[in-house]
Design an enzyme around this catalytic site. Structure first.
Site, short mmCIF file in Angstrom:
data_model
loop_
_atom_site.label_atom_id
_atom_site.label_comp_id
_atom_site.label_asym_id
_atom_site.label_seq_id
_atom_site.Cartn_x
_atom_site.Cartn_y
_atom_site.Cartn_z
NE ARG A 14 14.91 -27.29 -85.14
CZ ARG A 14 14.82 -28.40 -84.42
NH1 ARG A 14 15.37 -28.45 -83.23
NH2 ARG A 14 14.19 -29.46 -84.90
CE1 TYR A 45 12.67 -36.39 -80.94
CE2 TYR A 45 12.86 -34.12 -80.21
CZ TYR A 45 12.10 -35.15 -80.72
OH TYR A 45 10.78 -34.96 -81.01
CB CYS A 61 12.45 -39.93 -59.65
SG CYS A 61 12.96 -41.47 -58.88
#
Length: 461
Positions: A321, A362, A389
């Protein structure tokens, strides 16, 4: 508030936003720590990346689209490699992996961590030297392990007794001695900076330290002598902003290392402290610089080794990350703007939870900005939502956008390089967006947009 099956944010109402979100003085201003290093806003208000305007990118590649600032990614690779000099830096491929990114991180001198056969196939097809690949995963199949052995993968992180048996049998058949590490569950939960002795060992990964399974696993590998045990591995969580959790983890795992030395007379030469280094998604996030992390982690390991009378092992870490997350933003086009009875303004874009599931999954927070023009309108607290949706189809829970945002505008969401494209889906049969790398005024497609034909090609009914 209780969770709702339609999404964690289904029942979240109110128009004030979180306490940390401040009304901007200038709604057009960028917060530098949230954006790739080569993103700027021109005099006309148009966002540019490495010299290319987002309007041009949208015209050529469509929206939604993930935009990768290649020089930003490469510079973050170098930041970690320089800060952690003498340490093996494994890019955690689960954050985002494609062949172009494999080549980038290889050219910048990093190693690569994979955790499935598909990630391994991508790495090998892109030319990553197999000796620089580490193979993770809690349920590697016999086929995946065999492929790793045949390819000459540099290390395999063992995660269960069944895996020890599988890999031992495969290695005997092939007459090879693969290098392995034991993944140790050390009972440290770093998400909230609470370090609890055993509670967080209730998970699917690794061998329990407190229960004795980690020591038993190491002894079994050493006693059988088929696999080459190089060291111990731990991973304590995600979005970690300081090194406190690593201190507790290092103390516990090096205690096991000393136990192994005392019981078997073997001092393991390597130690992997994992990854999980945090990034800034919003102004409330304050991640540590790689240099600061490196100094603190070295000091921790050296201190704990001295206490246990151990030689300092060769270290490795696994940022994913922290390398790719800030290097990417997602570009959307606004389709509708809806003021719901003064409660909230919903800005709907042509993407959503199929290209970024993290907000719904999350309760993650993101930022956004109007990207295609400047605005003199007052800031308006808005919620950026997708086209799916699903009531929980939210991209950005709360953000100030100009009050005149309208259909056709482009909106950019930063910090989407990690776990967005890699966790993307075809929910509602929406094709996944492309990934475009931009460098020195040039854009190139590195992952093409999925098409309806791609979706139908899998449907054999």
């Amino acid at each position: 508030m209780r969770a709702h099956e339609a999404g964690a944010l289904h029942g979240d109402i109110g128009s004030r936003g979180p306490a940390w979100l401040r009304t901007p003085v200038d709604v057009n201003a960028l917060v530098p720590q949230l954006w790739p290093r080569n993103v700027t806003r021109g005099g006309d208000g148009v966002l540019t990346v490495a010299g290319l305007g987002v309007g041009d990118l949208a015209a050529e590649f469509g929206t939604a689209v993930y935009v990768l600032d290649e020089d930003d990614l490469r510079s973050r690779c170098r930041d970690f490699r320089t800060a952690f000099d003498g340490v093996d830096v494994y890019y955690a491929g689960k954050a985002f992996l494609c062949r172009a990114v494999v080549r980038m991180i290889a050219e910048e001198g990093l190693h690569l961590d994979v955790c499935t056969g598909g990630e391994l196939a991508t790495a090998l097809s892109a030319g990553m030297p197999p000796e620089r690949i580490g193979f993770h995963g809690n349920n590697k199949s016999v086929g995946e392990l065999a492929r790793a052995l045949d390819a000459g993968v540099g290390r395999i992180i063992l995660d269960s007794f069944h895996e020890i048996d599988r890999l031992t049998a495969l290695a005997r058949e092939r007459g090879v001695r693969p290098k392995v590490m034991i993944r140790v569950t050390v009972g440290v939960e770093a998400h909230t900076h609470e370090f609890i002795a055993t509670a967080h060992e209730d998970q699917k990964f690794g061998f329990s330290l407190a229960g004795g399974a980690a020591a038993e696993a190491a002894f079994r590998v050493l006693d059988e002598g088929v696999l080459e045990l190089r060291g111990l591995h731990s991973h304590i969580g995600s979005q970690i902003f300081d090194a406190s959790g690593f201190e507790v983890s290092a103390r516990r795992v090096l205690g096991l290392q000393a136990q192994i030395r005392d019981a078997r007379g073997v001092e393991l030469p390597e130690l992997d402290l994992g990854g999980g280094f945090g990034i800034a998604y919003t102004t409330q996030d304050d991640p540590a610089a790689p240099q600061d992390l490196a100094k603190r982690m070295r000091r921790i390991v050296e201190s704990e080794c001295a206490a246990e009378r151990l030689a300092v092992p060769h270290l490795s870490i696994e940022p994913g990350r922290a390398i790719v997350g800030p290097a990417v933003f997602t570009l959307y086009e606004v389709g509708t703007v809806k003021d719901v009875d003064g409660i909230r303004t919903y800005v709907s874009v042509d993407g959503g939870m199929s290209d970024n599931i993290r907000t719904a999954l999350y309760d993650a927070s993101y930022s956004a900005t109007l990207a295609s023009r400047a605005s003199a309108a007052e800031p308006m607290l808005a919620r950026v939502v997708g086209k799916h949706c699903e009531s929980g189809d939210i991209v950005v829970k709360d953000e100030f956008l100009p009050a005149d945002v309208q259909p056709g505008d482009l909106v950019a969401v930063p910090g989407t390089g990690a776990y967005c494209r890699s966790m993307a889906s075809n929910y509602n049969h929406v094709p996944r967006p492309p990934v475009v790398a931009v460098r020195a005024g040039q854009a190139r497609l590195i992952v093409r947009r999925e098409t309806e034909e791609d979706l139908l090609a899998l449907d054999v009914g």
